[in-house]
Scaffold this motif. Structure first.
Motif: not given
Length: 205
Positions: A5-13, A16-22, A120-126, A199-202
């Motif tokens: 789990k990534a500690s990032v701020e996102k809008g209340a509505f 999408y999910n944000v997480f790291e892939i080790p 390498n480690r990646r930060l993604v949103a899906t 569906v994801g984006i780096d």
């Protein structure tokens, strides 16, 4: 696939999910996308990714390890559309992956490749999606995902000026053996309403 789990701020509505892939080892087959949405090549791993046939029944049934999800991306390279899969190698086989075979490349097209690759480690949103990688609706989901992450102040990772989108087949399990490598892939049918794929984006780390 392990997610952190990534500690990032996102809008209340935001939907999408944000997480790291080790960091991980993946089997990475590639092929030219020759038929687009009509051929739907991205829906299943190509034949040259496999190097064995796993026997699942009878007295000589083999032990195998499953891994999921199967990641697929459609890239633009040298005016060609290339489909690239990333299949995470089970942790049990990582230490001796150099002894594991890859698919048979003796009689394939020039754009067909397959190799083990360290990632390498990646930060993604899906964003959840109840379909396949080449469904026409994927374009709308990509647009919505891009707009939401940028609105929330997250920065998409750009390669040659392009955001890096991908698709996670959570309904697919790849099966490995230590001596045969990738030997089988199982795709489970799920309803579109379950939205089990993504569906994801780096993103920039």
């Amino acid at each position: 696939m392990q997610r952190t789990k990534a500690s990032v701020e996102k809008g209340a509505f935001s939907k999408y999910n944000v997480f790291e892939i080790p960091e991980r080892l993946v089997l990475k087959p590639r092929t030219a996308d020759q038929g687009g949405r009509e051929a739907r090549q991205a829906e299943a791993l190509p034949n040259h990714a496999f190097n064995s046939i796993i026997k699942t029944t009878g007295p000589k049934a083999q032990r195998y390890i499953t891994t999921s999800p199967v990641e697929v991306a459609i890239l633009r390279e040298n005016d060609k559309s290339i489909i690239e899969w990333k299949v995470p190698v089970p942790a049990e086989f990582v230490s001796n992956y150099d002894e594991m075979p890859i698919g048979d490349l003796s009689d394939v097209d020039e754009d067909d490749t397959c190799e083990y690759s360290y990632e390498n480690r990646r930060l993604v949103a899906t964003m959840p999606f109840g379909g396949s990688a080449q469904d026409k609706e994927v374009s709308d989901v990509r647009k919505q995902l891009y707009e939401q992450v940028t609105k929330d102040g997250l920065k998409p990772k750009l390669v040659n000026g392009r955001p890096q989108f991908f698709f996670l087949n959570n309904d697919a399990k790849a099966c490995f053996t230590g001596d045969g490598g990738l030997g089988m892939a199982v795709y489970e049918w799920r309803t579109a309403s379950s939205k089990s794929n993504e569906v994801g984006i780096d993103l920039e780390l």
